[in-house]
Scaffold this motif. Structure first.
Motif, short mmCIF file in Angstrom:
data_model
loop_
_atom_site.label_atom_id
_atom_site.label_comp_id
_atom_site.label_asym_id
_atom_site.label_seq_id
_atom_site.Cartn_x
_atom_site.Cartn_y
_atom_site.Cartn_z
N SER A 78 0.83 -1.21 0.00
CA SER A 78 0.00 0.00 0.00
C SER A 78 0.86 1.25 0.00
CB SER A 78 -0.90 0.02 1.23
OG SER A 78 -1.75 -1.10 1.22
N ALA A 79 1.97 1.21 0.69
CA ALA A 79 2.87 2.36 0.74
C ALA A 79 3.50 2.63 -0.62
CB ALA A 79 3.96 2.14 1.79
N GLY A 80 3.78 1.58 -1.38
CA GLY A 80 4.29 1.77 -2.73
C GLY A 80 3.27 2.48 -3.61
N ALA A 81 2.01 2.10 -3.47
CA ALA A 81 0.94 2.77 -4.23
C ALA A 81 0.79 4.22 -3.78
CB ALA A 81 -0.37 2.01 -4.06
N LEU A 82 0.91 4.46 -2.48
CA LEU A 82 0.85 5.82 -1.96
C LEU A 82 1.97 6.67 -2.55
CD1 LEU A 82 -0.30 7.91 0.15
CD2 LEU A 82 1.49 7.03 1.68
N SER A 83 3.14 6.10 -2.63
CA SER A 83 4.29 6.80 -3.21
C SER A 83 4.02 7.19 -4.66
CB SER A 83 5.53 5.91 -3.13
OG SER A 83 6.60 6.48 -3.83
N ASP A 84 3.38 6.31 -5.41
CA ASP A 84 3.04 6.62 -6.80
C ASP A 84 2.04 7.76 -6.88
OD1 ASP A 84 4.72 4.64 -7.68
OD2 ASP A 84 3.13 3.15 -7.94
N ARG A 85 1.13 7.84 -5.91
CA ARG A 85 0.09 8.86 -5.95
C ARG A 85 0.57 10.24 -5.51
NH1 ARG A 85 -3.27 4.43 -4.45
NH2 ARG A 85 -4.81 4.08 -6.07
N ILE A 86 1.34 10.29 -4.42
CA ILE A 86 1.71 11.61 -3.88
C ILE A 86 3.14 12.02 -4.24
CG2 ILE A 86 0.11 11.36 -1.96
CD1 ILE A 86 2.56 10.97 -0.12
N GLY A 87 3.90 11.11 -4.79
CA GLY A 87 5.29 11.40 -5.17
C GLY A 87 6.27 10.77 -4.20
N ALA A 88 7.36 10.30 -4.74
CA ALA A 88 8.35 9.57 -3.94
C ALA A 88 9.00 10.45 -2.89
CB ALA A 88 9.41 8.95 -4.86
N ARG A 89 9.31 11.69 -3.22
CA ARG A 89 9.99 12.57 -2.27
C ARG A 89 9.11 12.85 -1.06
NH1 ARG A 89 12.48 17.70 -4.78
NH2 ARG A 89 13.98 16.15 -5.45
N LYS A 90 7.84 13.17 -1.30
CA LYS A 90 6.91 13.44 -0.21
C LYS A 90 6.68 12.19 0.65
CE LYS A 90 3.66 16.84 -1.52
NZ LYS A 90 2.36 17.19 -2.02
N ALA A 91 6.51 11.06 0.00
CA ALA A 91 6.27 9.81 0.74
C ALA A 91 7.51 9.41 1.54
CB ALA A 91 5.88 8.70 -0.23
N PHE A 92 8.70 9.62 0.97
CA PHE A 92 9.93 9.28 1.68
C PHE A 92 10.04 10.10 2.97
CE2 PHE A 92 14.52 9.67 2.46
CZ PHE A 92 14.91 8.34 2.42
N ALA A 93 9.82 11.40 2.86
CA ALA A 93 9.86 12.27 4.05
C ALA A 93 8.75 11.91 5.02
CB ALA A 93 9.76 13.73 3.63
N ALA A 127 7.62 0.92 6.31
CA ALA A 127 6.85 0.44 5.16
C ALA A 127 6.70 1.52 4.10
CB ALA A 127 5.47 -0.03 5.62
N VAL A 128 6.64 2.77 4.52
CA VAL A 128 6.53 3.87 3.56
C VAL A 128 7.91 4.23 2.99
CG1 VAL A 128 5.86 6.29 3.27
CG2 VAL A 128 4.46 4.77 4.66
N THR A 132 9.75 3.79 -1.30
CA THR A 132 10.01 5.11 -1.86
C THR A 132 11.50 5.37 -2.04
OG1 THR A 132 9.87 6.13 0.32
CG2 THR A 132 7.89 6.14 -1.00
N SER A 133 12.34 4.74 -1.22
CA SER A 133 13.78 4.91 -1.42
C SER A 133 14.20 4.35 -2.77
CB SER A 133 14.57 4.26 -0.28
OG SER A 133 14.41 2.86 -0.29
N MET A 134 13.61 3.24 -3.15
CA MET A 134 13.93 2.66 -4.46
C MET A 134 13.36 3.52 -5.59
SD MET A 134 13.59 -1.37 -3.64
CE MET A 134 12.56 -1.38 -2.19
N ALA A 135 12.18 4.10 -5.38
CA ALA A 135 11.57 4.97 -6.39
C ALA A 135 12.39 6.25 -6.58
CB ALA A 135 10.14 5.32 -6.01
N LEU A 136 12.95 6.77 -5.49
CA LEU A 136 13.79 7.96 -5.59
C LEU A 136 15.01 7.71 -6.47
CD1 LEU A 136 13.80 9.37 -1.95
CD2 LEU A 136 12.79 10.43 -3.97
N VAL A 137 15.62 6.56 -6.31
CA VAL A 137 16.79 6.21 -7.13
C VAL A 137 16.37 6.08 -8.59
CG1 VAL A 137 18.54 4.44 -7.57
CG2 VAL A 137 18.04 5.14 -5.23
N ARG A 138 15.23 5.47 -8.83
CA ARG A 138 14.77 5.31 -10.21
C ARG A 138 14.49 6.66 -10.86
NH1 ARG A 138 9.62 4.07 -10.33
NH2 ARG A 138 8.93 5.25 -12.09
#
Length: 152
Positions: A78-93, A127-128, A132-138
Motif C-alpha cells: 500500500s505504501a508503494g501505491a501511496l508513493s506513486d500517488r503523492i510522489g516519492a519525495r513526499k512519501a519518503f519524508a 513500510a513507507v 520510496t527509497s527505491m523509487a527515488l533512485v529510479r
C-alpha cells in the motif's frame, strides 16, 4: 523517425548541475534503506538487554519484534501505491519522519507496552520509506545504465 542508440544515450545524460542533486538523492535513499535494515537487525541483537531492562518474558519480546514486522509487511504494498500517488519525495519524508520519531520513543520507552507501540509506528514508517527509497533512485537515475553506475 526511428530511435537510434545515440538518441537513447542523450536522454540518459544528466542535465548540467544535477549531479549534486542526484548524488544527494542517492545518499538519502541509501541511508533510509540502510537505517530500516539496521533497525530490523539491531533489535534482535538487543532482545536480551530489552528483557533485562523492561521485563516481559519471551512473549513480550516476541511482541516487540512482531509489532514492527507485522506493520511493515502489512503496509509495504500500500505504501508503494501511496508513493506513486503523492510522489516519492513526499512519501519518503512522510515515512522517514515517523520512523525517526518512533526510534527516539523506542530508545526512551519506560515500559514494554510503550516500546511495542513505538515499534509498530516504526514499522509503519519503514513500510513507507522502503519502497520510496527505491523509487527515488529510479527517478534520479532514469536510464538503466545510469542506475547501474550509481550503484557502483
Amino acid at each position: 523517425m526511428p530511435l537510434t542508440a545515440s538518441m537513447c544515450r542523450s536522454s540518459e545524460a544528466a542535465a548540467p548541475g544535477t549531479d549534486r542533486h542526484t548524488t544527494a538523492t542517492l545518499a538519502a535513499a541509501v541511508l533510509g534503506f540502510f537505517v530500516i535494515t539496521l533497525d530490523a537487525t539491531i533489535v534482535n541483537v538487543a532482545l536480551p538487554s530489552i528483557r533485562d531492562a523492561l521485563g516481559g518474558g519471551i512473549t513480550g519480546l516476541e511482541r516487540v519484534v512482531d509489532a514492527y514486522t507485522l506493520m511493515f509487511a502489512a503496509l509495504l504494498l500500500s505504501a508503494g501505491a501511496l508513493s506513486d500517488r503523492i510522489g516519492a519525495r513526499k512519501a519518503f519524508a512522510g515515512g522517514l519522519t515517523p520512523f525517526v520519531v518512533a526510534s527516539a520513543a523506542c530508545g526512551l520507552a519506560p515500559s514494554l507496552p510503550v516500546l511495542i507501540a513505538a515499534r509498530a509506528v516504526q514499522g509503519i514508517g519503514a513500510a513507507v520509506t522502503m519502497p520510496t527509497s527505491m523509487a527515488l533512485v529510479r527517478h534520479a537515475f532514469p536510464g538503466p545504465a545510469r542506475r547501474a553506475r550509481a550503484g557502483a
